[in-house]
Design a protein around this motif. Sequence first.
Motif, mmCIF file in Angstrom:
data_model
loop_
_atom_site.group_PDB
_atom_site.id
_atom_site.type_symbol
_atom_site.label_atom_id
_atom_site.label_comp_id
_atom_site.label_asym_id
_atom_site.label_seq_id
_atom_site.Cartn_x
_atom_site.Cartn_y
_atom_site.Cartn_z
ATOM 1 N N GLU A 40 0.799 -1.228 0.000
ATOM 2 C CA GLU A 40 0.000 0.000 0.000
ATOM 3 C C GLU A 40 0.830 1.276 0.000
ATOM 4 O OE1 GLU A 40 -2.622 -0.071 3.361
ATOM 5 O OE2 GLU A 40 -3.470 -2.001 2.792
ATOM 6 N N PRO A 46 2.057 -1.907 -8.292
ATOM 7 C CA PRO A 46 1.003 -1.352 -9.149
ATOM 8 C C PRO A 46 -0.345 -1.299 -8.434
ATOM 9 C CG PRO A 46 1.554 -3.576 -9.856
ATOM 10 C CD PRO A 46 2.532 -3.210 -8.772
ATOM 11 N N GLU A 47 -1.149 -0.372 -8.853
ATOM 12 C CA GLU A 47 -2.511 -0.227 -8.338
ATOM 13 C C GLU A 47 -3.255 -1.543 -8.515
ATOM 14 O OE1 GLU A 47 -5.498 2.156 -6.636
ATOM 15 O OE2 GLU A 47 -3.511 2.870 -7.229
ATOM 16 N N GLY A 48 -3.952 -1.969 -7.509
ATOM 17 C CA GLY A 48 -4.759 -3.182 -7.587
ATOM 18 C C GLY A 48 -4.046 -4.456 -7.186
ATOM 19 N N ARG A 50 -2.759 -7.223 -4.957
ATOM 20 C CA ARG A 50 -3.204 -7.662 -3.640
ATOM 21 C C ARG A 50 -2.374 -8.838 -3.160
ATOM 22 N NH1 ARG A 50 -7.770 -10.285 -4.285
ATOM 23 N NH2 ARG A 50 -7.556 -10.268 -6.523
ATOM 24 N N GLU A 69 -2.844 -8.947 -10.649
ATOM 25 C CA GLU A 69 -2.645 -7.519 -10.904
ATOM 26 C C GLU A 69 -1.197 -7.076 -10.690
ATOM 27 O OE1 GLU A 69 -6.918 -8.204 -10.203
ATOM 28 O OE2 GLU A 69 -5.153 -8.744 -9.022
ATOM 29 N N GLY A 73 -0.369 -4.977 -13.973
ATOM 30 C CA GLY A 73 -0.238 -3.540 -13.823
ATOM 31 C C GLY A 73 1.183 -3.040 -13.640
#
Length: 135
Positions: A40, A46-48, A50, A69, A73
């Motif tokens: 975070e 990258p965004e997304g 997890r 992701e 990403g």
Amino acid sequence: MSATLFTVGPDGRLRPRTVELPPLKGTRAQAEALVGRVVEESGAFPEGARVLDVFVSTRGVAVVNFSLELLAGHPGGLTAEELTVYSLSHALVSNFPAIAEVRLIVEGRRTETLAGHLDLGSGFGSAPARILAPS
């Protein structure tokens, strides 16, 4: 629990920052909390992307399982891949004496690379000095 997180600075190097983690029992639970913060807040993921799971073996290997992701990403380039991998591995090995090596997998499977540059076939430990900001 206080822990050191490594975030990407304006100079493109990893800089230490102290964060507080919730009081959790066991290395695995504490490592999961730190990994979540790295993803975070490090500026290297990258965004997304997890975290699906974190496993810590008795031999000191932490395996971090990411969602697809992470690959889809990722901006690519050797430097970006190194910052992603080492922001994670350096934080884990620096904060947990029980962890000596970090491996990344995606959706439960080994992956050769994040975006074509850094070989993920082996584990990672402390970040090389060239990507750490001088203290």
